[in-house]
Design an enzyme around this catalytic site. Structure first.
Site, PDB file in Angstrom:
ATOM      1  N   HIS A  18     -58.679  46.660   2.705  1.00  0.00           N
ATOM      2  CA  HIS A  18     -57.734  47.181   2.678  1.00  0.00           C
ATOM      3  C   HIS A  18     -56.119  47.893   4.215  1.00  0.00           C
ATOM      4  CE1 HIS A  18     -59.698  49.856  -0.794  1.00  0.00           C
ATOM      5  NE2 HIS A  18     -59.248  48.154  -1.191  1.00  0.00           N
ATOM      6  N   TYR A  42     -62.826  59.921   8.161  1.00  0.00           N
ATOM      7  CA  TYR A  42     -61.357  59.351   9.124  1.00  0.00           C
ATOM      8  C   TYR A  42     -60.362  60.405   8.871  1.00  0.00           C
ATOM      9  CZ  TYR A  42     -60.596  57.750   4.018  1.00  0.00           C
ATOM     10  OH  TYR A  42     -59.985  57.841   2.868  1.00  0.00           O
TER      11      TYR A  42
END
Length: 488
Positions: free
Chosen positions: A69, A132
């Site tokens: 992605h 993240y």
């Protein structure tokens, strides 16, 4: 996992994709690390990307695989438990499109992934925790800009440690297109303000001539950038650049009570609002300044000269410059004597030359100031300089090599000249009647003026060394004048 190593960064084959080795301190109780440390990491080259959200992905079993992605934000990825094999694919437009980088991450390694680089990983242990930071909030409009490529594409050549047919994948990830069918992720949008002015028109013409995408053009009737209430209409995380071509330029009217308010609103308040939103959302701001921020006592002005404006217009422009300079990603393009598509000195002189040449008009001569010296700046040159600073090179439809942020002077190259000298040349080019232009002093010219007159700098010549050092060569103003006159 390696303990007690030094913090260091490694560049990869994909521009902007950076791998960090993290110091991890452990003993019998477990371990500790500084997972993200702004000051230390930016000193090593990590962009100061301004994360706004922290996400955690728990992967229950070995072999869970996610991606590929490319998302419309920057990410700083690390592992809290377990380990991953990661694969990253550059899905940005350009010669690097499709380039692949792979590596393994455990709690002692992290990676910074810039916007537009496709991200994927495979969990190598049960209970792998993947975390993240991102610098934009998810929205439906953001999701529409995602770009995907198939994990199994043979053209990518990714050597997955665990064969994909043995892995846990989502149906969506299995259906992603092969690289040959992927459209690169578009750059962030560019907003152009003041698009109906002389520079705004030149910027639009440049964009259309070069086929650039993602540009939005607004004037005060579409977006009044001096109105704080209008900023809520935009999702600023979708924008990468604002080119501010809007300004109040009625120099003499700025000395009136109503003009003073309008000048400060457009030239100071508006740029300060733009600078604030650009700083908050990591947007690059391009702003146009003026030689009027100086008093004109120096023969040539460089970018380091302290401000010393004489009138309201110059004072409001200086205030706007100070506000914009506080935005980390800014270009201030300082110009003088702007000439473009619209009302300007050259058009006025051309019309007067035509009248003098008409025996039935009755106008036999024109007086023009001869004690203000500088060089004109043509908006075609200004537009080229804007895109040069932003990094557009060799006709590329996206920025590839931006100049260092800061202030740059720009005018035409060549000998300095007075307004009288320009007028005489225009008259000669138009009708061969340059002898009908009579030089006068500024004091003489405005002796019988109706209404307030703003003081003008006597010397407006700008030093062009800094912009030339970036590789941009301004056009000679006389050549530009000849070309411009041929269009009138």
């Amino acid at each position: 996992m390696e303990f007690e190593k030094d913090l260091r960064v490694t560049e990869t084959g994909i521009p902007g994709l950076l791998v960090f080795d993290l110091p991890v301190h452990g003993d019998g109780r477990g371990w500790f690390k500084e997972n993200w440390q702004r000051a230390k990491m930016t000193a090593l080259g990590l962009p100061d990307f301004g994360p706004v959200q922290n996400n955690i992905s728990f992967n229950a079993t070995r072999g869970v695989t996610r991606g590929i992605h490319a998302e419309p934000w920057d990410k700083f990825i690390s592992v809290a438990a377990g380990g991953i094999f990661g694969a990253w694919v550059d899905l940005r437009p350009g010669e690097g499109f499709g380039r692949v980088y792979t590596t393994r991450l455990d709690p002692s390694r992290a990676i910074f992934v810039p916007r537009g680089v496709g991200n994927s990983f495979q969990a190598l242990e049960d209970g792998t925790v993947y975390t993240y930071l991102v610098n934009a909030h998810w929205s439906l409009e953001q999701k529409r800009t995602y770009t995907f490529v198939n994990l199994a594409d043979p053209d990518l050549g990714i050597d997955w440690p665990i064969p994909l047919d043995e892995c846990e994948l989502s149906e969506a990830d299995r259906r992603h297109p092969m690289l040959g069918d992927v459209r690169p992720m578009a750059p962030r949008r560019t907003l152009v303000t003041g698009c109906k002015g002389q520079l705004g028109r030149a910027v639009r013409e440049y964009v259309e001539a070069h086929g650039l995408e993602g540009f939005e053009f607004n004037d005060i009737d579409g977006f009044d950038f001096s109105d704080p209430g209008q900023y809520e209409r935009f999702d600023w995380s979708l924008y990468g650049t604002i080119i501010n071509c809007g300004a109040y330029t009625a120099v003499d009217k700025a000395e009136t009570p109503e003009g003073r308010v309008a000048a400060w609103k457009a030239n100071a308040q508006g740029p300060s609002l733009l600078a604030r939103v650009c700083a908050e959302h990591h947007v690059t701001l391009v702003h146009v300044s003026s030689d009027y921020v100086f008093d004109g006592t120096r023969g040539v002005h460089d970018e380091s000269e302290p401000f010393s404006p004489l009138g309201v217009y110059g004072q409001s422009k200086a205030a706007g410059d100070l506000a914009v300079a506080g935005c980390p990603r800014h270009y201030i393009l300082r110009s003088s004597w702007v000439i473009g598509d619209g009302r300007n000195f050259v058009r006025t002189m051309k019309a007067l030359s035509d009248r003098v040449a008409d025996p039935d008009d009755g106008l036999d001569r024109v007086t023009v100031v001869d004690d203000q010296v500088g060089r004109p700046t043509f908006t075609t040159d200004m537009a080229r300089a804007v895109f040069h600073l932003l990094g557009y090179r060799d006709g590329a439809p996206w920025p590839v090599e931006p100049a260092p942020y800061g202030t740059y002077n720009l005018s035409g190259e060549g000998e300095a000249v007075s307004w009288y000298g320009i007028a005489r040349r225009v008259f000669d080019l138009a009708n061969g009647n340059g002898d009908k232009v009579i030089p006068v002093s500024t004091v003489e010219y405005y002796a019988n003026a109706n209404g307030p007159v703003s003081p003008r700098p006597a010397h407006s010549t700008l030093d062009l060394t800094r912009i030339e050092n970036t590789g941009y060569m301004p056009a000679d103003w006389e050549d530009s004048l000849n070309a411009y006159m041929s269009t009138l």
